[in-house]
Write an enzyme that holds these catalytic residues in place. Structure first.
Site, mmCIF file in Angstrom:
data_model
loop_
_atom_site.group_PDB
_atom_site.id
_atom_site.type_symbol
_atom_site.label_atom_id
_atom_site.label_comp_id
_atom_site.label_asym_id
_atom_site.label_seq_id
_atom_site.Cartn_x
_atom_site.Cartn_y
_atom_site.Cartn_z
ATOM 1 N N ASN A 160 57.959 -8.173 39.378
ATOM 2 C CA ASN A 160 58.865 -9.166 38.776
ATOM 3 C C ASN A 160 60.326 -8.914 39.134
ATOM 4 O O ASN A 160 61.236 -9.321 38.429
ATOM 5 C CB ASN A 160 58.675 -9.209 37.263
ATOM 6 N N HIS A 187 64.216 -4.558 36.589
ATOM 7 C CA HIS A 187 63.956 -3.897 35.309
ATOM 8 C C HIS A 187 65.289 -3.634 34.622
ATOM 9 O O HIS A 187 66.322 -3.471 35.279
ATOM 10 C CB HIS A 187 63.212 -2.573 35.531
ATOM 11 N N PHE A 219 48.281 0.463 31.577
ATOM 12 C CA PHE A 219 48.793 -0.251 32.753
ATOM 13 C C PHE A 219 49.896 0.509 33.490
ATOM 14 O O PHE A 219 50.387 0.033 34.516
ATOM 15 C CB PHE A 219 49.320 -1.637 32.343
ATOM 16 N N LYS A 230 63.477 -3.706 42.323
ATOM 17 C CA LYS A 230 62.214 -3.083 42.721
ATOM 18 C C LYS A 230 61.953 -3.184 44.232
ATOM 19 O O LYS A 230 62.577 -3.999 44.927
ATOM 20 C CB LYS A 230 61.073 -3.699 41.909
ATOM 21 N N ARG A 273 64.187 -13.144 37.378
ATOM 22 C CA ARG A 273 62.733 -13.023 37.525
ATOM 23 C C ARG A 273 62.096 -14.358 37.897
ATOM 24 O O ARG A 273 61.117 -14.403 38.640
ATOM 25 C CB ARG A 273 62.129 -12.473 36.240
#
Length: 595
Positions: free
Chosen positions: A562, A565, A504, A457, A552
């Site tokens: 986190n 993915h 979310f 990320k 993580r």
């Protein structure tokens, strides 16, 4: 017989990696005679060692060992050398090395170190801080600044560009290279840094579109290859140039000669890798560096451990514990595997199908007991292992011994076949692949590759990204596809399509919009489950408690940021990969549900 007994007591025999590691637990000074099996230990030094032991060893702080380099991975650099080498281990740390049977020097060194050790034990001096020496044979070390100066002339560095990899041309280009007789000695799949691209492609920096090229190369996966010339062959290239040793005479002079009589000697001029790629019209997809100085530089950048790995000749092989042995002696076998210096890359318990059992037992298909063997192999779970070691395939086969119990007990009673024999089977309770080709077939049979989607990320720093990429490689994953991209809502929906209706989801989109993400296809047996285990729980705080070594736990900030993915299951992985990489996607390996 008495002299042999004294020699055995004088020097402990160390001939496996496990025994080497155990020897390093010795307290005090250990003098190690490193030898090769074909020439044996240095007998000329044994009278000196016996004298030193008798005079200095009343408090048991002096030990003598003979260590066979052939079977100890740590001593790989001393193999195939006939000159004696003596190592000095002080409380498990190798602090000194002496080349050759230099008795006065060895004598002086032993006396000095033993006296020093006694003073330390009596509190008369503080233990010096010794630097552990690298176990490299000085006779084979390179001179000069480069790591490859003595051999670099035989290598080239090639980079298959990111756009070619995205268009799935990588395997095709590698196949063309190897079919022409060249050898791919090492390969790394990576996203190049801007500095690396500008350095390797410096000759192109004056071109108008160079900045765009740099951007393309730093946002996609490239293949970096070390290529050697291989063995020259008469049929290496269709375009080979023939250069006769002598000019042929006028044709009229040979009018009465048959074709068989006129066979002038010729020699072939082999084209370079660069020329070959140009002839094959693939040079626009793959750039080559052949200048020896530059090859040295890029070798050190991309493959700093190449020389060591090349000398090790690491090999994978498949090992299989049949059902009876797995049930009764699994721990004993695993200990032997560890002690013999093998690394277990993958393992799984599996109940073989009849077809799988017949594949690994094919050599016995004409024997009377074949059907009984197949019944035994399918009666319960077997343990399949992928083992890695220097000369691993040959070494595992030698440990196993003959394939039949009768022959092993009669001729090789120390073999694993004989040690773990059972009345239920006339053949070995263990299996090993017979060749490199069969090993790769066996590994794919028991560990079929699987793809999963992975994302690093935007909030992850470049330094952290590098650490995560190292963890991925150390975990045995192959990065099959990779590209850096901004995950817009449209792109993100290709990955998070199952939760796009959740409340979310907008928070996830906000995190992904902060910058580019690194999107990858990771390939490995059981890749989806393995990657999810490596990631850890979704919440980094929970991960720190349950799986503190997970990615993580190490790099996650909160439940949204986190770090990474991964696809939830194989079907989601296939669907996400198809959507994200579209035409660029490699063919997804078949996932064999029966395995």
């Amino acid at each position: 017989m008495a002299s042999k007994k004294r020699e055995a007591q004088l020097q402990t025999v160390v001939n496996t990696q496990g025994l080497w590691d155990e020897m390093l637990q010795n307290k005090g000074l250990t003098v190690i005679d490193v030898y090769q099996a074909w020439c044996g230990p240095c007998k000329a030094m044994q009278p000196l060692f016996r004298k030193l032991k008798n005079e200095l060893n009343e408090d048991e702080i002096l030990h003598f060992v003979v260590a066979e380099a052939d079977n100890i991975v740590t001593l790989q650099s001393f193999r195939d050398k006939c000159e004696p080498v003596f190592l000095f281990s002080l409380n498990g740390q190798i602090i000194e090395k002496i080349q050759g049977a230099n008795a006065p020097l060895v004598n002086k060194k032993v006396i000095s170190l033993v006296k020093e050790e006694r003073k330390i034990m009596e509190g008369e001096m503080v233990r010096p801080q010794y630097s552990e020496i690298p176990l490299i044979d000085v006779s084979s070390e390179d001179t000069g600044e480069g790591n490859y100066e003595n051999t670099v002339e035989s290598y080239s560095i090639a980079i298959i560009k990111a756009d070619a990899v995205n268009r799935r041309k990588g395997p095709e280009i590698k196949k063309k290279i190897t079919s022409a007789g060249f050898v791919i000695e090492a390969e790394d799949r990576r996203m190049l840094t801007e500095e690396q691209v500008r350095d390797f492609y410096s000759s192109m920096e004056d071109q108008l579109d160079f900045e765009e090229f740099v951007s393309t190369m730093t946002t996609g996966l490239s293949y970096v290859l070390v290529i050697s010339k291989g063995k020259e062959r008469q049929d290496s290239f269709e375009e080979t140039e023939y250069q006769p040793e002598m000019e042929p005479k006028e044709a009229s002079e040979y009018e009465d000669m048959t074709k068989a009589e006129f066979t002038p000697e010729v020699r072939m001029k082999r084209v370079s890798l660069r020329e070959y790629l140009e002839q094959q019209e693939i040079s626009q997809f793959c750039n080559v560096e052949e200048n020896s100085a530059n090859v040295t530089k890029f070798m050190n950048i991309f493959f700093p451990d190449f020389k060591i790995m090349k000398s090790l000749k690491l090999e994978r092989t498949l090992a299989l514990l049949r059902p009876d042995l797995l049930q009764e002696r699994k721990d004993d076998i695993l200990k032997i595997i560890k002690d013999e210096g093998f690394k277990i890359l993958m393992q799984r318990e599996i109940v073989l199908s009849e077809d799988q059992a017949k594949t690994v037992c094919k050599e016995f298909e004409n024997e009377d007991y074949f059907e009984k063997l197949i019944q035994n192999m399918t009666s319960g779970p077997s343990l399949a292992l992928v083992l890695l070691r220097e000369n691993g395939l040959k070494y595992w086969k030698e440990l196993l011994g003959p394939k039949t119990i009768e022959e092993s007990i009669e001729h090789f009673p120390d073999s694993l076949c004989a040690q773990f024999a059972k009345e239920s089977l006339p053949v070995s309770q263990l299996y090993g692949s017979d060749s490199t080709e069969i090993a790769e077939r066996d590994i794919e049979l028991f560990f079929p590759p699987q793809n999963t989607l992975a994302i690093i990320k935007p909030h992850v720093t470049l330094e952290q990204r590098e650490e995560i990429m190292k963890l991925i490689k150390d975990g045995g994953f192959e990065v099959s596809m990779m590209k850096e991209m901004l995950l817009t809502p449209e792109e993100a929906n290709k990955i998070y399509f199952k939760i796009s209706a959740k409340e979310f989801y907008k928070d996830i989109l906000e995190v992904l919009s902060e910058g580019p993400s690194l999107v990858m296809v990771l390939t490995k047996w059981n890749a989806v489950a393995e990657w999810r285990l490596m990631m850890g729980p979704v919440d980094p705080e929970e991960a720190k408690v349950l799986l503190p070594d997970s990615i993580r736990a190490k790099f996650g900030k909160n439940i949204l940021k986190n770090a990474i993915h991964g696809a939830s299951n194989i079907q989601d992985a296939i669907e996400s990969i198809d959507k994200v990489f579209e035409a660029d996607v490699p063919e997804n390996p078949e996932y064999n549900e029966s395995m």
